[in-house]
Design an enzyme around this catalytic site. Structure first.
Site, PDB file in Angstrom:
ATOM      1  N   LEU A  49       0.884  -1.159   0.000  1.00 43.21           N
ATOM      2  CA  LEU A  49       0.000   0.000   0.000  1.00 43.21           C
ATOM      3  C   LEU A  49       0.922   1.209   0.000  1.00 43.21           C
ATOM      4  CD1 LEU A  49      -3.022   0.724   0.128  1.00 43.21           C
ATOM      5  CD2 LEU A  49      -2.843   0.735   2.616  1.00 43.21           C
ATOM      6  N   ASP A  50       0.782   2.085  -0.983  1.00 38.37           N
ATOM      7  CA  ASP A  50       1.713   3.204  -1.153  1.00 38.37           C
ATOM      8  C   ASP A  50       1.845   4.034   0.121  1.00 38.37           C
ATOM      9  OD1 ASP A  50       2.278   2.600  -3.808  1.00 38.37           O
ATOM     10  OD2 ASP A  50       0.621   3.808  -4.572  1.00 38.37           O
TER      11      ASP A  50
END
Length: 317
Positions: A49-50
């Site tokens: 997840l960025d």
């Protein structure tokens, strides 16, 4: 000579921490932080997840790591805020601005553009991604100013819903298949509207059947007494609740844990109507002991149960 501090002894925990990842942490940063707070031996996350994104990040500990792939392959759901009129190098707020354009977009134009991105679509992975080429992630090439050709991949946008538009900010709800880059989706929507775009916010609200309900933050984890933190873990089988269950007796469970294929049609075991992947439990003969997860298996024709992934810590009485 000063003595070295004693080596930290890690605890063998088994379970799943449903983390609400904060802004500014990579998935690996969040994993390392949670692993340290729990003093756990073995841990892994279920897909990146960025750093600028928040939301559901299931962290697997101990035996739960055996089932992390199921969430890597699962559908995901997001809420995102797209900044129209500004394109960046990364497709999100962390990149440098490439171009600014005037935004003169109506709700009708937005609705028409969104239609193009529902269902099966082709998507070109971004250069700023962890996908590897010749053993090196694409983002390393991108940081060196190198752009490589990437083949478009098939992904599916199950749902793409308009939530709000306060120019130049467009808020959407997205449900999609594995491998979908919401950053690229935002850029492509901006291109379709003729103004370009990048993601200002991204929040993952669901991974497979796991939602924000029950998620904890790193602050909540660190604010809990160290001896009580493991109680925040969901059980290993929380990853497997979408699969039908098969419950075995002691004698069958022993053979199952030895890796034997079992023919269950004559054993009086209740079986799901359809075959495929199942979660397998031991139901102790006494009424006091709690049933325990033994692992997963494939249920074939004629009630043949083939062990797949087994729980090493399963104990038979």
């Amino acid at each position: 000579m000063a003595s070295r501090p004693p080596k930290r002894i890690r605890v063998p925990l088994n379970g799943v921490l449903l983390l609400d990842k904060p802004v500014g942490f990579s998935s690996n940063d969040a994993l390392i932080k949670a692993k340290g707070l729990l003093n756990a031996q073995k841990a892994g996350h279920t897909g990146t997840l960025d750093p600028f994104a928040t939301g559901v990040l299931p962290l697997c500990f101990g035996e739960a790591t055996k089932f992390a792939q199921d969430l890597l392959d699962a559908d995901k759901t997001y809420e995102t805020l797209i900044h129209l009129g500004v394109s960046t190098t990364t497709g999100d707020t962390e990149g440098e601005i490439l171009e600014r354009k005037e935004v003169d977009v109506s709700r009708e134009q937005i609705d028409a553009a969104l239609v193009q991105f529902r269902g099966p679509i082709k998507q070109v992975p971004p250069m700023y991604s962890a996908l590897k080429r010749d053993g090196k992630p694409l983002y390393e090439y991108a940081r060196a100013g190198i752009t490589l050709e990437r083949e478009a991949r098939d992904v599916t946008i199950h749902s793409l819903e308009f939530l709000d538009y306060q120019a130049p900010f467009l808020r959407l709800h997205v449900s999609c298949s594995k491998g979908t880059y919401i950053r690229v989706l935002g850029e492509d929507i901006g291109a379709a509207l003729g103004c370009g775009a990048h993601l200002k916010e991204l929040r993952r609200t669901q991974v497979g059947h796991l939602t924000l309900d029950g998620c904890v933050t790193l602050e909540q984890l660190s604010g809990t007494e160290p001896t009580e933190r493991s109680a925040l873990l969901a059980p290993v089988d929380s990853l497997l609740l979408t699969f039908p269950e098969v419950v075995l007796t002691d004698s069958l469970a022993k053979r199952f844990l030895q890796g034997q294929r079992l023919t269950l049609v004559k054993e009086g075991v209740a079986l799901p109507v359809e075959g495929g992947r199942v979660r397998v439990y031991l139901q102790p003969a006494d009424a006091v002991s709690v049933r325990q997860l033994l692992g997963t298996a494939q249920l074939h024709e004629y009630g043949v149960l083939a062990p797949e992934r087994l729980i090493a810590t399963a104990q038979l009485v």
